[in-house]
Write a protein that holds these residues in place. Structure first.
Motif, mmCIF file in Angstrom:
data_model
loop_
_atom_site.group_PDB
_atom_site.id
_atom_site.type_symbol
_atom_site.label_atom_id
_atom_site.label_comp_id
_atom_site.label_asym_id
_atom_site.label_seq_id
_atom_site.Cartn_x
_atom_site.Cartn_y
_atom_site.Cartn_z
ATOM 1 N N ARG A 62 0.699 -1.378 -0.107
ATOM 2 C CA ARG A 62 -0.119 0.045 -0.154
ATOM 3 C C ARG A 62 0.895 1.394 0.178
ATOM 4 O O ARG A 62 2.733 1.463 0.982
ATOM 5 N N CYS A 63 0.755 2.746 -0.417
ATOM 6 C CA CYS A 63 0.998 3.708 -0.262
ATOM 7 C C CYS A 63 0.907 4.504 0.605
ATOM 8 O O CYS A 63 0.174 4.329 1.419
ATOM 9 N N GLN A 64 2.362 5.071 0.952
ATOM 10 C CA GLN A 64 2.525 5.666 2.329
ATOM 11 C C GLN A 64 1.981 6.867 2.523
ATOM 12 O O GLN A 64 1.848 7.191 3.694
ATOM 13 N N ILE A 65 1.441 6.868 1.554
ATOM 14 C CA ILE A 65 0.650 8.780 1.231
ATOM 15 C C ILE A 65 -0.591 8.160 1.445
ATOM 16 O O ILE A 65 -1.752 9.038 2.116
ATOM 17 N N CYS A 66 -1.244 7.412 0.421
ATOM 18 C CA CYS A 66 -2.726 7.413 0.309
ATOM 19 C C CYS A 66 -3.025 6.124 0.570
ATOM 20 O O CYS A 66 -5.245 6.105 1.044
ATOM 21 N N ALA A 67 -2.478 5.183 0.722
ATOM 22 C CA ALA A 67 -2.958 4.116 1.247
ATOM 23 C C ALA A 67 -3.622 3.191 0.600
ATOM 24 O O ALA A 67 -3.744 2.310 1.306
ATOM 25 N N LEU A 93 5.030 3.966 -3.236
ATOM 26 C CA LEU A 93 4.548 5.031 -3.456
ATOM 27 C C LEU A 93 4.472 5.299 -4.808
ATOM 28 O O LEU A 93 4.302 4.501 -5.977
ATOM 29 N N HIS A 94 2.427 5.697 -5.132
ATOM 30 C CA HIS A 94 2.611 5.820 -6.276
ATOM 31 C C HIS A 94 3.511 6.809 -6.465
ATOM 32 O O HIS A 94 3.688 7.177 -6.131
ATOM 33 N N PRO A 95 3.350 7.245 -8.344
ATOM 34 C CA PRO A 95 4.295 8.186 -8.899
ATOM 35 C C PRO A 95 3.459 9.061 -8.453
ATOM 36 O O PRO A 95 4.669 10.160 -8.368
ATOM 37 N N TRP A 96 3.015 9.271 -8.619
ATOM 38 C CA TRP A 96 2.060 11.016 -8.286
ATOM 39 C C TRP A 96 2.264 11.281 -6.632
ATOM 40 O O TRP A 96 2.159 12.805 -7.028
ATOM 41 N N CYS A 97 2.180 10.223 -6.209
ATOM 42 C CA CYS A 97 1.997 10.525 -4.723
ATOM 43 C C CYS A 97 4.064 11.212 -4.166
ATOM 44 O O CYS A 97 3.672 11.378 -3.576
ATOM 45 N N ALA A 98 4.782 9.850 -5.000
ATOM 46 C CA ALA A 98 5.912 9.985 -5.018
ATOM 47 C C ALA A 98 6.223 11.709 -4.991
ATOM 48 O O ALA A 98 7.209 12.713 -4.480
HETATM 49 ZN ZN LIG Z 1 -0.550 6.903 -3.450
#
Ligand SMILES: [Zn+2]
Length: 190
Positions: A62-67, A93-98
């Motif tokens: 899971r993404c550390q920003i948006c889960a 992370l997703h590329p956009w979250c990163a």
């Molecule tokens: Zn994300």
């Protein structure tokens, strides 16, 4: 060898929150990453990590920003020594979250030469009992609180393998069995 390309300098002004992340909580103009430690009454402690959430992200991809579930490619944040060991304590992370995190996080963006050390009186300052910060992951916090800020990279991978890192006694994301798609330097050269 993967490419190492410096990112262009950030434009001045506040960090815009992309529409794809507009559903996430925002405090003081900044998205609150999902793994950020929170006080019992819900206040985020930016720079401190909830150990349980960090491990859940690593285990569950899971993404550390948006889960949300990670997709391919996944972005990992790594320091130079992490690149050498082909593992990082940072969940993916997703590329956009990163992309957002790389601009919004002072440590990653190179705008802060030193990590913020956790104030030993932090609970008292916040009017909280000492156990309010007990869920913080000591190993991960120690890694983030090195005396000097270090160079960070984004590592683009097709997934990772959660492994136990005996050096830090904590869970980590390993990309030892898969070459990175690319590596980019995040911290501007000084
Ligand atoms: Zn994300």
């Amino acid at each position: 060898m993967p490419e190492t390309t410096p990112l262009p300098a950030d434009p001045p002004g506040p960090i815009a929150i992309p529409a794809s992340l507009s559903h996430l909580p925002v405090v003081a103009g900044l998205i609150v990453p999902w793994i950020t430690l929170q006080t019992p009454d819900g206040r985020p402690l930016f720079g401190s990590i909830d150990a349980g959430r960090r491990e859940w992200c690593l285990w569950q991809s899971r993404c550390q920003i948006c889960a949300a579930a990670l997709e391919h490619p996944t972005v990992l944040f790594a320091r130079e020594q992490d690149l050498l060991r082909r593992r990082t304590a940072e969940p993916g992370l997703h590329p956009w979250c990163a992309h957002y995190c790389a601009r919004a996080c002072p440590m990653l963006a190179g705008r802060q030469r030193h990590y913020r050390r956790t104030d030993p009186d932090l609970p008292a300052l916040l009017g909280l009992p000492q156990e309010a910060i007990r869920r913080e992951d000591p190993a991960h916090t120690a890694a983030r609180q090195a005396a000097s800020a270090q160079t960070w990279f984004t590592v683009w991978v097709r997934g990772y393998r959660p492994v136990w890192d005996h050096a830090t006694d904590a869970l980590a994301a390993s990309f030892a069995d898969r070459p990175p798609l690319r590596v980019r330097r995040l911290t501007p050269l000084t």
